[in-house]
Scaffold this motif. Structure first.
Motif, mmCIF file in Angstrom:
data_model
loop_
_atom_site.group_PDB
_atom_site.id
_atom_site.type_symbol
_atom_site.label_atom_id
_atom_site.label_comp_id
_atom_site.label_asym_id
_atom_site.label_seq_id
_atom_site.Cartn_x
_atom_site.Cartn_y
_atom_site.Cartn_z
ATOM 1 N N SER A 100 2.738 5.879 4.275
ATOM 2 C CA SER A 100 2.175 7.073 4.925
ATOM 3 C C SER A 100 2.373 7.010 6.431
ATOM 4 O O SER A 100 2.369 5.933 7.024
ATOM 5 C CB SER A 100 0.675 7.180 4.628
ATOM 6 N N GLN A 126 4.352 1.413 7.082
ATOM 7 C CA GLN A 126 3.965 0.908 5.769
ATOM 8 C C GLN A 126 2.972 -0.235 5.931
ATOM 9 O O GLN A 126 2.961 -0.922 6.958
ATOM 10 C CB GLN A 126 5.177 0.492 4.945
ATOM 11 N N LYS A 143 0.839 -1.191 0.000
ATOM 12 C CA LYS A 143 0.000 0.000 0.000
ATOM 13 C C LYS A 143 0.881 1.250 0.000
ATOM 14 O O LYS A 143 2.059 1.180 0.352
ATOM 15 C CB LYS A 143 -0.903 0.013 1.238
ATOM 16 N N PRO A 144 0.332 2.423 -0.359
ATOM 17 C CA PRO A 144 1.122 3.663 -0.338
ATOM 18 C C PRO A 144 1.711 3.931 1.054
ATOM 19 O O PRO A 144 1.053 3.705 2.070
ATOM 20 C CB PRO A 144 0.103 4.743 -0.723
#
Length: 458
Positions: free
Chosen positions: A247, A251, A244-245
């Motif tokens: 952020s 992670q 997933k992105p």
């Protein structure tokens, strides 16, 4: 083999320091592949390893992080967990852990006194002296089997697999993280040879999980597993993950296994940790599905998120910003290079490096040089160190095609002076990185975190 604890052999050690120094004094006997000496020692003690449940972990990179994921998550799920790993970062007792805590010094002393006469007897036989790692392995087995009684033990190989001392045990599941070009002087100089050594931990009928990516290495694992009647779970085939992105300093991955899918959040940085976590999750799924381990999702989530492993993309200083990472082979360097710009923002990268002499330095530098602005070459405080001037000459040879045009290279043999230089050169917008052998990472970490009682060794 009989051992007589008579008056001729009084207890040799009276302090933890004596016991640890004795075990480390066996380092000159080196790494001697083979199981004869550990088998002889364990037979004397009645083969206590046969009463224990092991998760055996091998691989070129990612063993320590995978062991940390396993230990943290199993503990969070309510299990008592033993862990045997190497090398250690802070203290010799780090090797032997029960529920995340080091073996008590007085327990190590007591066990060393029990093992010492057996070591003497084996040393006097045609087998020769047990090595430091063999004695440490024997001590770990006695600790787990006769002192703390864990439900399961996370058991890391020292080197290779097939002839590694830890291969004495029959695990309930095995994990081979990956295969890369490391320790080629002992394991062989092709990926297939190294894969064959790692595959040596595969036992008849015992499931094995692997994140090996190279087709030739994967073929070796498939062949070995088929010959042993073991089920192989291979990343990209039986299980996978979606990243997933990035952020908020953590992670996330979506693990996709043969039994279910689950989201996992990690505090450990770098895509390689997503791969390590995915392999670990597959191991846990095997335990849950086939061995009646009870693992609630909330505990699995907590276990992965709180996992920490020293010296792996670890920020230890804020001003200046300094990160430690024990990347010491080409695969580790590749992971470091891809992870740094993702996990940190910086203007210039100032990197301090100290290596051992027996590594693939050219391939390592091919990854590292293109991203570095200032490179400080130093030497770890250990006899197997790589000469800093030799590294400098290699870099000059590679500079035209592999480095930034304005790369600055500084040679400072003394690692303490090199660290002071790194600190002074890393300005507010910059990032300082210390990388290379874990021997040096251990020293630097102890200095920066003011661990005055830190020890160091393999």
């Amino acid at each position: 083999m009989g051992v007589n604890l008579s008056e001729e052999h009084p207890l040799p050690f009276t302090s933890y320091k004596d016991a640890a120094e004795w075990i480390n004094s066996l380092i000159p006997f080196g790494i001697r592949p083979g199981l004869d000496r550990i088998v002889a020692m364990m037979e004397y003690f009645g083969n206590p390893q046969r009463r224990l449940k092991f998760i055996h972990v091998a691989g070129t990179n990612g063993k320590g992080s995978s062991c940390a994921f396993l230990s943290s998550t199993l503990r969070e799920c309510g299990y008592d967990v033993g862990m045997f790993t190497s090398p250690y970062i802070t203290k010799f007792t780090n090797r032997f852990q029960f529920n995340g805590k080091d073996i008590p010094e007085d327990t190590l002393l007591s066990l060393a006194n029990r093992i010492s006469p057996v070591v003497r007897e084996v040393a006097a036989s045609e087998l020769g002296s047990p090595t430091m790692f063999e004695v440490s392995t024997a001590l770990a087995i006695l600790y787990f089997a006769e002192v703390c009684y864990p439900d399961v033990i996370v058991w890391e190989t020292g080197l290779g697999g097939r002839m590694d001392v830890t291969n004495l045990v029959t695990p309930i599941v095995s994990l081979i993280t990956n295969v890369g070009m490391d320790h080629t002087d002992i394991l062989g100089d092709s990926l297939e040879d190294i894969a064959r050594e790692k595959a040596g931990i595969i036992k008849p009928g015992v499931p094995v999980v692997s994140c090996v990516s190279q087709p030739s290495a994967a073929a070796v694992l498939k062949e070995t597993a088929a010959a042993k009647g073991s089920t192989l779970y291979l990343l990209g085939e039986q299980f996978d993950y979606e990243r997933k992105p990035f952020s908020g300093g953590t992670q996330r991955i979506r693990f996709k296994g043969p039994f279910r899918e689950i989201d996992i959040e990690l505090s450990m940085l770098g895509e390689h940790q997503c791969t390590n976590a995915s392999g670990t999750m597959m191991v846990l799924e095997v335990l849950r599905q086939y061995m009646a381990f009870v693992m609630e999702d909330e505990h699995v989530h907590a276990g992965f998120k709180q996992t920490f492993w020293a010296g792996r993309l670890e920020q230890v200083s804020e001003q200046p910003r300094i990160v430690l990472d024990g990347a010491h082979n080409p695969e580790g360097a590749a992971a470091l290079v891809s992870s740094l710009p993702e996990a940190f923002s910086y203007r210039k990268l100032i990197l301090m490096m100290g290596m051992l002499a027996n590594k693939h330095h050219r391939e390592y530098l091919e990854h590292i040089l293109p991203i570095v602005d200032t490179l400080i070459l130093t030497e770890p405080d250990i006899h197997k160190k790589m000469d800093a001037d030799a590294l400098y000459h290699l870099i000059n040879e590679m500079r035209p095609h592999a480095a930034k045009p304005d790369l600055e290279v500084i040679v400072e043999r003394d690692w303490k002076s090199a660290l002071a230089l790194l600190q002074s050169r890393t300005e507010r917008e910059d990032l300082g990185v210390v990388t290379g052998t874990l021997y040096m990472i251990s020293d630097v970490r102890a200095t920066l975190l003011h661990h005055t009682d830190s020890e160091k060794g393999w």
